[in-house]
Structure formats: C-alpha cells, structure tokens
Design a protein around this motif. Sequence first.
Motif, PDB file in Angstrom:
ATOM      1  N   ALA A  56     -25.671 -42.176 -16.281  1.00  0.00           N
ATOM      2  CA  ALA A  56     -24.673 -42.479 -17.313  1.00  0.00           C
ATOM      3  C   ALA A  56     -24.671 -41.414 -18.409  1.00  0.00           C
ATOM      4  CB  ALA A  56     -24.951 -43.852 -17.913  1.00  0.00           C
ATOM      5  N   THR A  57     -25.842 -40.986 -18.841  1.00  0.00           N
ATOM      6  CA  THR A  57     -25.919 -39.984 -19.893  1.00  0.00           C
ATOM      7  C   THR A  57     -25.359 -38.647 -19.433  1.00  0.00           C
ATOM      8  OG1 THR A  57     -27.856 -41.077 -20.809  1.00  0.00           O
ATOM      9  CG2 THR A  57     -27.484 -38.806 -21.473  1.00  0.00           C
ATOM     10  N   LEU A  58     -25.725 -38.233 -18.219  1.00  0.00           N
ATOM     11  CA  LEU A  58     -25.235 -36.954 -17.722  1.00  0.00           C
ATOM     12  C   LEU A  58     -23.729 -36.982 -17.469  1.00  0.00           C
ATOM     13  CD1 LEU A  58     -28.104 -35.851 -15.341  1.00  0.00           C
ATOM     14  CD2 LEU A  58     -27.525 -34.936 -17.583  1.00  0.00           C
ATOM     15  N   THR A  59     -23.187 -38.129 -17.130  1.00  0.00           N
ATOM     16  CA  THR A  59     -21.736 -38.211 -16.931  1.00  0.00           C
ATOM     17  C   THR A  59     -21.001 -38.002 -18.249  1.00  0.00           C
ATOM     18  OG1 THR A  59     -22.033 -39.727 -15.084  1.00  0.00           O
ATOM     19  CG2 THR A  59     -19.866 -39.684 -16.109  1.00  0.00           C
ATOM     20  N   TYR A  63     -19.507 -34.136 -19.403  1.00  0.00           N
ATOM     21  CA  TYR A  63     -18.097 -33.846 -19.637  1.00  0.00           C
ATOM     22  C   TYR A  63     -17.903 -33.226 -21.020  1.00  0.00           C
ATOM     23  CZ  TYR A  63     -13.092 -34.277 -19.993  1.00  0.00           C
ATOM     24  OH  TYR A  63     -11.773 -33.992 -20.142  1.00  0.00           O
ATOM     25  N   PHE A  64     -18.607 -33.757 -22.023  1.00  0.00           N
ATOM     26  CA  PHE A  64     -18.467 -33.227 -23.376  1.00  0.00           C
ATOM     27  C   PHE A  64     -18.976 -31.789 -23.457  1.00  0.00           C
ATOM     28  CE2 PHE A  64     -20.001 -32.769 -27.809  1.00  0.00           C
ATOM     29  CZ  PHE A  64     -18.767 -32.866 -28.427  1.00  0.00           C
ATOM     30  N   VAL A  65     -20.087 -31.495 -22.806  1.00  0.00           N
ATOM     31  CA  VAL A  65     -20.626 -30.127 -22.804  1.00  0.00           C
ATOM     32  C   VAL A  65     -19.672 -29.187 -22.078  1.00  0.00           C
ATOM     33  CG1 VAL A  65     -22.512 -28.693 -21.895  1.00  0.00           C
ATOM     34  CG2 VAL A  65     -23.021 -30.805 -23.116  1.00  0.00           C
ATOM     35  N   LEU A  66     -19.064 -29.655 -21.002  1.00  0.00           N
ATOM     36  CA  LEU A  66     -18.061 -28.847 -20.304  1.00  0.00           C
ATOM     37  C   LEU A  66     -16.890 -28.531 -21.240  1.00  0.00           C
ATOM     38  CD1 LEU A  66     -16.942 -27.635 -17.613  1.00  0.00           C
ATOM     39  CD2 LEU A  66     -15.826 -29.858 -17.296  1.00  0.00           C
ATOM     40  N   PHE A  67     -16.460 -29.518 -21.990  1.00  0.00           N
ATOM     41  CA  PHE A  67     -15.384 -29.323 -22.952  1.00  0.00           C
ATOM     42  C   PHE A  67     -15.772 -28.275 -24.004  1.00  0.00           C
ATOM     43  CE2 PHE A  67     -13.309 -30.560 -26.964  1.00  0.00           C
ATOM     44  CZ  PHE A  67     -11.981 -30.416 -26.598  1.00  0.00           C
ATOM     45  N   LEU A  68     -17.001 -28.392 -24.547  1.00  0.00           N
ATOM     46  CA  LEU A  68     -17.463 -27.417 -25.540  1.00  0.00           C
ATOM     47  C   LEU A  68     -17.605 -26.027 -24.937  1.00  0.00           C
ATOM     48  CD1 LEU A  68     -20.157 -29.439 -27.505  1.00  0.00           C
ATOM     49  CD2 LEU A  68     -17.825 -28.889 -28.201  1.00  0.00           C
ATOM     50  N   PHE A  69     -18.137 -25.956 -23.711  1.00  0.00           N
ATOM     51  CA  PHE A  69     -18.295 -24.674 -23.032  1.00  0.00           C
ATOM     52  C   PHE A  69     -16.944 -23.989 -22.834  1.00  0.00           C
ATOM     53  CE2 PHE A  69     -18.477 -22.219 -19.071  1.00  0.00           C
ATOM     54  CZ  PHE A  69     -19.469 -21.312 -19.393  1.00  0.00           C
ATOM     55  N   LEU A  94      -8.440 -35.698 -25.053  1.00  0.00           N
ATOM     56  CA  LEU A  94      -7.954 -37.067 -24.892  1.00  0.00           C
ATOM     57  C   LEU A  94      -8.584 -37.761 -23.681  1.00  0.00           C
ATOM     58  CD1 LEU A  94      -4.165 -36.551 -25.709  1.00  0.00           C
ATOM     59  CD2 LEU A  94      -5.889 -37.693 -27.122  1.00  0.00           C
ATOM     60  N   ILE A  95      -8.932 -36.986 -22.686  1.00  0.00           N
ATOM     61  CA  ILE A  95      -9.553 -37.566 -21.489  1.00  0.00           C
ATOM     62  C   ILE A  95     -11.016 -37.930 -21.750  1.00  0.00           C
ATOM     63  CG2 ILE A  95     -10.236 -37.021 -19.106  1.00  0.00           C
ATOM     64  CD1 ILE A  95      -7.693 -35.438 -18.825  1.00  0.00           C
ATOM     65  N   GLN A  96     -11.609 -37.402 -22.824  1.00  0.00           N
ATOM     66  CA  GLN A  96     -13.012 -37.686 -23.140  1.00  0.00           C
ATOM     67  C   GLN A  96     -13.265 -39.185 -23.299  1.00  0.00           C
ATOM     68  OE1 GLN A  96     -15.729 -35.547 -23.479  1.00  0.00           O
ATOM     69  NE2 GLN A  96     -16.960 -37.375 -23.741  1.00  0.00           N
ATOM     70  N   LEU A  97     -12.385 -39.899 -23.968  1.00  0.00           N
ATOM     71  CA  LEU A  97     -12.586 -41.333 -24.178  1.00  0.00           C
ATOM     72  C   LEU A  97     -12.573 -42.110 -22.857  1.00  0.00           C
ATOM     73  CD1 LEU A  97     -13.011 -43.623 -26.185  1.00  0.00           C
ATOM     74  CD2 LEU A  97     -10.522 -43.843 -26.311  1.00  0.00           C
ATOM     75  N   PRO A  98     -11.584 -41.921 -21.976  1.00  0.00           N
ATOM     76  CA  PRO A  98     -11.649 -42.649 -20.701  1.00  0.00           C
ATOM     77  C   PRO A  98     -12.878 -42.290 -19.856  1.00  0.00           C
ATOM     78  CG  PRO A  98      -9.447 -41.792 -21.031  1.00  0.00           C
ATOM     79  CD  PRO A  98     -10.306 -41.236 -22.122  1.00  0.00           C
ATOM     80  N   VAL A  99     -13.313 -41.029 -19.891  1.00  0.00           N
ATOM     81  CA  VAL A  99     -14.509 -40.650 -19.128  1.00  0.00           C
ATOM     82  C   VAL A  99     -15.724 -41.403 -19.664  1.00  0.00           C
ATOM     83  CG1 VAL A  99     -16.117 -38.742 -18.699  1.00  0.00           C
ATOM     84  CG2 VAL A  99     -13.677 -38.416 -18.354  1.00  0.00           C
ATOM     85  N   THR A 100     -15.844 -41.503 -20.984  1.00  0.00           N
ATOM     86  CA  THR A 100     -16.954 -42.237 -21.577  1.00  0.00           C
ATOM     87  C   THR A 100     -16.886 -43.712 -21.225  1.00  0.00           C
ATOM     88  OG1 THR A 100     -17.001 -40.654 -23.397  1.00  0.00           O
ATOM     89  CG2 THR A 100     -18.154 -42.739 -23.746  1.00  0.00           C
ATOM     90  N   LEU A 101     -15.685 -44.293 -21.263  1.00  0.00           N
ATOM     91  CA  LEU A 101     -15.529 -45.712 -20.914  1.00  0.00           C
ATOM     92  C   LEU A 101     -15.868 -45.961 -19.444  1.00  0.00           C
ATOM     93  CD1 LEU A 101     -12.314 -46.645 -22.924  1.00  0.00           C
ATOM     94  CD2 LEU A 101     -14.688 -47.182 -23.470  1.00  0.00           C
ATOM     95  N   ALA A 103     -18.009 -44.200 -17.702  1.00  0.00           N
ATOM     96  CA  ALA A 103     -19.473 -44.083 -17.613  1.00  0.00           C
ATOM     97  C   ALA A 103     -20.148 -45.376 -18.068  1.00  0.00           C
ATOM     98  CB  ALA A 103     -19.966 -42.902 -18.432  1.00  0.00           C
ATOM     99  N   VAL A 104     -19.636 -45.975 -19.142  1.00  0.00           N
ATOM    100  CA  VAL A 104     -20.200 -47.238 -19.643  1.00  0.00           C
ATOM    101  C   VAL A 104     -19.960 -48.360 -18.635  1.00  0.00           C
ATOM    102  CG1 VAL A 104     -19.962 -48.998 -21.436  1.00  0.00           C
ATOM    103  CG2 VAL A 104     -20.103 -46.598 -22.066  1.00  0.00           C
ATOM    104  N   ALA A 105     -18.759 -48.414 -18.045  1.00  0.00           N
ATOM    105  CA  ALA A 105     -18.450 -49.452 -17.055  1.00  0.00           C
ATOM    106  C   ALA A 105     -19.318 -49.287 -15.803  1.00  0.00           C
ATOM    107  CB  ALA A 105     -16.970 -49.408 -16.697  1.00  0.00           C
ATOM    108  N   ALA A 106     -19.507 -48.068 -15.370  1.00  0.00           N
ATOM    109  CA  ALA A 106     -20.366 -47.824 -14.201  1.00  0.00           C
ATOM    110  C   ALA A 106     -21.812 -48.194 -14.515  1.00  0.00           C
ATOM    111  CB  ALA A 106     -20.268 -46.373 -13.773  1.00  0.00           C
ATOM    112  N   TYR A 107     -22.251 -47.898 -15.738  1.00  0.00           N
ATOM    113  CA  TYR A 107     -23.603 -48.270 -16.163  1.00  0.00           C
ATOM    114  C   TYR A 107     -23.777 -49.784 -16.100  1.00  0.00           C
ATOM    115  CZ  TYR A 107     -27.684 -48.669 -19.229  1.00  0.00           C
ATOM    116  OH  TYR A 107     -28.906 -48.952 -19.744  1.00  0.00           O
ATOM    117  N   GLU A 108     -22.820 -50.498 -16.652  1.00  0.00           N
ATOM    118  CA  GLU A 108     -22.907 -51.959 -16.675  1.00  0.00           C
ATOM    119  C   GLU A 108     -22.872 -52.545 -15.263  1.00  0.00           C
ATOM    120  OE1 GLU A 108     -20.539 -55.822 -18.488  1.00  0.00           O
ATOM    121  OE2 GLU A 108     -19.854 -53.803 -18.952  1.00  0.00           O
TER     122      GLU A 108
END
Length: 135
Positions: A56-59, A63-69, A94-101, A103-108
């Motif tokens: 979950a953390t790496l997902t 994505y955020f590190v890829l965005f910054l890179f 804008l896609i960052q929020l759905p990717v995070t959601l 990741a959280v759903a997959a974690y749960e």
Amino acid sequence: MSYYSPPPSYPEFPEPQRHSFHSWQEPAAPPPPPPVDPHRDIRALSAAYKRLRRVATLTALGYFVLFLFLSAWAPGLMTSKITGGLTIALLLGLIQLPVTLVAVAAYERTARRRVDPLTEAVRLQAAPTTQGARR
C-alpha cells in the motif's frame, strides 16, 4: 557365426536389512515429533501485515515520487498540453487522489481477506491463556 554366448544374468538379491540393534535388544523408540512453535501464527500475522503495509505504501508513494520525478526531470513533458488549459502535470496531479483511494481500498480488502483471519486465529489461541491468567 559366433561361439560367444553372454554369461547368464543372475537375479539381484535385496540388500540385507541392517538394524541398529541386536536381536536380543528392543528396537529404539521412534523419535519424538518436532515441537510445535507457539509463535508461528504471530510470525505469519506479522509477515502478512508487513507485506500489506509495503504494498500500500509503495503504491501511493510510488505514484507521488513518479510525479515529482517527472516534474523535476521532464518539465517539457509535464507542460505539454492535452486539451485547452489541461496539461499532463495537472492531469497526473488530479489522478493522484484516485490512486491513493485505490491503494487504501486495496489495503482494506486485503486486510479483511488475509490479515483479519490470522488475527482472529491468534486471538482464539491466546484466549484460554489470558482467561486463566485473570483468575
């Protein structure tokens, strides 16, 4: 014409069984079963939880590190327009929020399917021990 005939094949005899005891001694008792590890379930639970956290953390962070890179090392790509005022950087942001959601759903979902049953098994295994200690 040959006068050579192969030697007869002899039947193979089984090896005699060798015992580690003599005929006047009792055979040795079978070895005891290996001890049951009482912490096996706890280690399995810990490993499942670690794997779940890492994925979950790496997902989300990946994505955020890829965005910054891409923002730092590919500004030409990030400022290119898709339509009107929408750039690739804005779209990826804008896609960052759905990717995070996701990741959280997959974690749960994974926690409910894999980690929670292990947790319940450890809880049930520890219940008789904790009830005896309270009395």
